[in-house]
Design a protein around this motif. Structure first.
Motif, mmCIF file in Angstrom:
data_model
loop_
_atom_site.group_PDB
_atom_site.id
_atom_site.type_symbol
_atom_site.label_atom_id
_atom_site.label_comp_id
_atom_site.label_asym_id
_atom_site.label_seq_id
_atom_site.Cartn_x
_atom_site.Cartn_y
_atom_site.Cartn_z
ATOM 1 N N ARG A 1 131.323 68.577 115.165
ATOM 2 C CA ARG A 1 130.282 69.211 114.336
ATOM 3 C C ARG A 1 129.392 68.143 113.717
ATOM 4 O O ARG A 1 128.188 68.317 113.595
ATOM 5 C CB ARG A 1 130.941 70.055 113.247
ATOM 6 C CG ARG A 1 131.576 71.342 113.797
ATOM 7 C CD ARG A 1 132.389 72.032 112.726
ATOM 8 N NE ARG A 1 132.803 73.368 113.144
ATOM 9 C CZ ARG A 1 133.742 74.074 112.529
ATOM 10 N NH1 ARG A 1 134.365 73.565 111.469
ATOM 11 N NH2 ARG A 1 134.067 75.270 112.976
ATOM 12 N N ARG A 2 130.017 67.045 113.277
ATOM 13 C CA ARG A 2 129.295 65.867 112.782
ATOM 14 C C ARG A 2 129.940 64.648 113.416
ATOM 15 O O ARG A 2 131.162 64.520 113.435
ATOM 16 C CB ARG A 2 129.348 65.768 111.253
ATOM 17 C CG ARG A 2 128.545 66.828 110.529
ATOM 18 C CD ARG A 2 128.579 66.624 109.020
ATOM 19 N NE ARG A 2 127.945 65.395 108.591
ATOM 20 C CZ ARG A 2 128.597 64.323 108.140
ATOM 21 N NH1 ARG A 2 129.930 64.330 108.075
ATOM 22 N NH2 ARG A 2 127.957 63.247 107.756
ATOM 23 N N SER A 3 129.122 63.749 113.916
ATOM 24 C CA SER A 3 129.638 62.630 114.695
ATOM 25 C C SER A 3 130.442 61.628 113.878
ATOM 26 O O SER A 3 131.228 60.869 114.433
ATOM 27 C CB SER A 3 128.485 61.905 115.385
ATOM 28 O OG SER A 3 127.610 61.359 114.420
ATOM 29 N N ASP B 1 134.467 68.166 110.158
ATOM 30 C CA ASP B 1 133.550 67.648 111.166
ATOM 31 C C ASP B 1 134.001 67.971 112.585
ATOM 32 O O ASP B 1 133.249 67.768 113.542
ATOM 33 C CB ASP B 1 133.409 66.127 111.025
ATOM 34 C CG ASP B 1 132.672 65.736 109.757
ATOM 35 O OD1 ASP B 1 132.059 66.614 109.141
ATOM 36 O OD2 ASP B 1 132.716 64.545 109.394
#
Length: 269
Positions: free
Chosen positions: A105-107, A114
């Protein structure tokens, strides 16, 4: 002058040359699944990196929370040994190396949220896990940027066998790739930034900032070429001069024909 070093970390596995140096020979056969051994290997690597006096280090094939490398945050561990405050990891995918890989979802993978299955890992007492690129900087960073480069289309090939036999076909897919970039400030961290007026001492002006990118492209040259164009376009949208470093999986002549950017130096990419 800013000195940039790029390195495929290969998840911290000791290289073949480790046995040739008395200082690192004891680590040549280290089992980095053990966190203590993994830390020793990264500490030795940090000493070697420090000797090259880089200002920025671009890393590829970096582990975060993987069992095969002691479940360490490798980028943070190396930055700690170097004494550098500025570092960032960007996951190309989340999850264990042997298991279900998925788009994060978030690197950054800074929290279980995430990762789609991060809550399950947290309930099992496991840290977030991923694999990707990292940047470490001795110089101050004004901003960080991430660009997903995708994985390219699947390739279907036909082996020996009847055309109607499904077993005669193979499907080849590429791993998802990502670009991590940092915009460096125009002065090294700790340098006296006082200036006599807007132009600085003796009429000079501060050097323009530098945007440095770290990436690892697909092993299929057609996919890598598309990813390179995308990565360069994303990097050059940032302010300042631009330097893309990494494991490009492309021959130098292919880069020259592409004409996307000016190559610095010679050798395998």
């Amino acid at each position: 002058m800013t000195r940039v070093l790029t390195l495929n970390l290969q998840h911290g596995r000791p290289g073949a040359g480790a046995a040739l140096d008395p200082a690192t020979a004891p680590l040549a056969g280290a089992d980095i699944r053990d966190a203590g051994a993994a830390r020793e290997v990264l500490a030795a690597l940090a000493d070697q990196l420090r000797a090259l006096t880089p200002d920025v280090i671009a890393l590829q094939e970096v582990d975060l929370g993987q069992a095969r490398s002691g479940r360490l945050d490798q980028a943070a561990e190396l930055a700690r040994h170097l004494g550098w405050a500025h570092h960032r990891f960007a996951a190309a995918w989340a999850g264990p190396v042997a298991g279900l890989r998925r788009r994060p979802r978030r690197s950054a993978l800074l929290s279980p949220a995430d990762d789609l299955l991060g809550g399950l890992r947290e309930s099992a007492g496991l840290p977030p896990a991923g694999f990707g690129n990292a940047l470490l900087s001795r110089l101050s960073v004004s901003s960080w940027h991430v660009r997903r480069l995708g994985r390219g289309p699947a390739l279907v090939t036909h082996d020996d066998g009847a055309a109607w036999d499904p077993r005669a076909y193979r499907v080849h897919t590429s791993t998802a790739r990502v670009l991590l970039a940092a915009v460096l400030k125009d002065r090294p961290a700790g340098e006296d930034s006082r200036a006599a007026g807007p132009a600085g001492p003796a009429g000079s002006r501060p050097e323009p900032c530098l945007a440095v990118g770290s990436t690892h492209l697909a092993t299929r040259s057609d996919v890598a070429t598309t990813q390179l164009v995308d990565a360069w376009a994303a990097l050059t949208s940032l302010p300042g001069h631009h330097l893309l470093a990494g494991d490009l999986n492309l021959r130098a002549d292919a880069l020259a024909r592409l004409g996307t950017a000016r190559a610095l130096g010679d050798g395998a990419t």
